[in-house]
Design a protein around this motif. Structure first.
Motif, PDB file in Angstrom:
ATOM      1  N   GLU A  78      -4.586  10.904  -6.551  1.00  9.27           N
ATOM      2  CA  GLU A  78      -5.730  11.517  -5.875  1.00  9.27           C
ATOM      3  C   GLU A  78      -5.553  12.750  -5.810  1.00  9.27           C
ATOM      4  O   GLU A  78      -6.414  13.292  -6.070  1.00  9.27           O
ATOM      5  CB  GLU A  78      -5.641  10.795  -4.495  1.00  9.27           C
ATOM      6  CG  GLU A  78      -6.242   9.235  -4.423  1.00  9.27           C
ATOM      7  CD  GLU A  78      -6.005   8.813  -3.049  1.00  9.27           C
ATOM      8  OE1 GLU A  78      -5.578   9.300  -2.088  1.00  9.27           O
ATOM      9  OE2 GLU A  78      -6.765   7.701  -3.021  1.00  9.27           O
ATOM     10  N   LEU A  79      -4.301  13.232  -5.786  1.00  6.61           N
ATOM     11  CA  LEU A  79      -4.156  14.719  -5.650  1.00  6.61           C
ATOM     12  C   LEU A  79      -4.446  15.325  -7.114  1.00  6.61           C
ATOM     13  O   LEU A  79      -5.094  16.512  -7.220  1.00  6.61           O
ATOM     14  CB  LEU A  79      -2.732  15.196  -5.284  1.00  6.61           C
ATOM     15  CG  LEU A  79      -2.414  15.054  -3.702  1.00  6.61           C
ATOM     16  CD1 LEU A  79      -0.761  15.376  -3.659  1.00  6.61           C
ATOM     17  CD2 LEU A  79      -3.042  15.886  -2.826  1.00  6.61           C
ATOM     18  N   SER A  80      -3.930  14.529  -8.074  1.00  8.43           N
ATOM     19  CA  SER A  80      -4.456  15.136  -9.246  1.00  8.43           C
ATOM     20  C   SER A  80      -5.831  15.100  -9.820  1.00  8.43           C
ATOM     21  O   SER A  80      -6.022  16.174 -10.533  1.00  8.43           O
ATOM     22  CB  SER A  80      -3.644  13.952 -10.244  1.00  8.43           C
ATOM     23  OG  SER A  80      -3.675  14.639 -11.731  1.00  8.43           O
TER      24      SER A  80
ATOM     25  N   PRO B 299       8.005  -1.044  -4.561  1.00 12.25           N
ATOM     26  CA  PRO B 299       7.563  -1.198  -3.153  1.00 12.25           C
ATOM     27  C   PRO B 299       6.282  -0.795  -2.763  1.00 12.25           C
ATOM     28  O   PRO B 299       5.605   0.310  -3.454  1.00 12.25           O
ATOM     29  CB  PRO B 299       8.835  -0.551  -2.426  1.00 12.25           C
ATOM     30  CG  PRO B 299       9.998  -0.261  -3.454  1.00 12.25           C
ATOM     31  CD  PRO B 299       9.102  -0.249  -4.779  1.00 12.25           C
ATOM     32  N   GLN B 300       5.689  -1.154  -1.912  1.00 15.03           N
ATOM     33  CA  GLN B 300       4.447  -0.697  -1.175  1.00 15.03           C
ATOM     34  C   GLN B 300       4.157   0.670  -1.036  1.00 15.03           C
ATOM     35  O   GLN B 300       3.421   1.182  -1.313  1.00 15.03           O
ATOM     36  CB  GLN B 300       3.792  -1.577  -0.166  1.00 15.03           C
ATOM     37  CG  GLN B 300       2.465  -1.383   0.384  1.00 15.03           C
ATOM     38  CD  GLN B 300       1.459  -1.778  -0.383  1.00 15.03           C
ATOM     39  OE1 GLN B 300       2.019  -2.916  -1.289  1.00 15.03           O
ATOM     40  NE2 GLN B 300       0.412  -1.466  -0.568  1.00 15.03           N
TER      41      GLN B 300
ATOM     42  N   ALA C  46       1.983   3.439  -2.707  1.00 10.49           N
ATOM     43  CA  ALA C  46       1.006   4.271  -1.807  1.00 10.49           C
ATOM     44  C   ALA C  46       1.224   5.772  -2.316  1.00 10.49           C
ATOM     45  O   ALA C  46       0.446   6.625  -2.451  1.00 10.49           O
ATOM     46  CB  ALA C  46       1.661   4.213  -0.403  1.00 10.49           C
ATOM     47  N   TRP C  47       2.392   6.157  -2.627  1.00  7.43           N
ATOM     48  CA  TRP C  47       3.085   7.412  -3.021  1.00  7.43           C
ATOM     49  C   TRP C  47       2.407   7.709  -4.334  1.00  7.43           C
ATOM     50  O   TRP C  47       1.633   8.878  -4.739  1.00  7.43           O
ATOM     51  CB  TRP C  47       4.444   7.950  -3.078  1.00  7.43           C
ATOM     52  CG  TRP C  47       4.827   8.942  -3.564  1.00  7.43           C
ATOM     53  CD1 TRP C  47       5.120  10.342  -3.049  1.00  7.43           C
ATOM     54  CD2 TRP C  47       5.089   9.256  -5.013  1.00  7.43           C
ATOM     55  NE1 TRP C  47       5.285  11.135  -3.585  1.00  7.43           N
ATOM     56  CE2 TRP C  47       5.475  10.784  -4.995  1.00  7.43           C
ATOM     57  CE3 TRP C  47       5.297   8.807  -6.137  1.00  7.43           C
ATOM     58  CZ2 TRP C  47       5.749  11.251  -6.199  1.00  7.43           C
ATOM     59  CZ3 TRP C  47       5.610   9.287  -7.484  1.00  7.43           C
ATOM     60  CH2 TRP C  47       5.786  10.814  -7.371  1.00  7.43           C
TER      61      TRP C  47
END
Length: 94
Positions: free
Chosen positions: A27-29, A15-16, A20-21
């Motif tokens: 990005e956090l990584s 799912p979208q 996104a998660w």
């Protein structure tokens, strides 16, 4: 987080909101890796500065020892010169 990743691995359609998660986690990584790399770089700089400071302290300690020895010789020579001058003055006074 591990549970969520395992659940996503089992899905054939993601799912979208889950995509996104995943993007957010990626990005956090990347940000965390950048922070870790910067911290390592700063640590290397600090270690280099510390080692340089140790070398400087050793050099200054050696310089201090040499200056102290030279000063002690000068003081000894001056004391000797003063004693000689006093003896000559006493000899002249007689």
């Amino acid at each position: 987080m591990k549970e969520r990743i395992e659940r996503l691995k089992k899905l054939t359609y993601i799912p979208q909101n889950e995509i996104a998660w995943l993007i957010e986690q990626a990005e956090l990584s990347v940000k965390q890796r950048e922070i870790i790399e910067e911290n390592k770089r700063q640590q290397e700089v600090t270690v280099h500065q510390f080692r340089q400071a140790q070398k400087d302290i050793q050099q200054l300690s050696g310089d201090r020892k040499r200056y102290k020895q030279a000063l002690e010789k000068i003081i000894t020579n001056l004391n000797f010169a003063i004693t000689v001058a006093q003896n000559e003055l006493e000899g002249d006074a007689k």
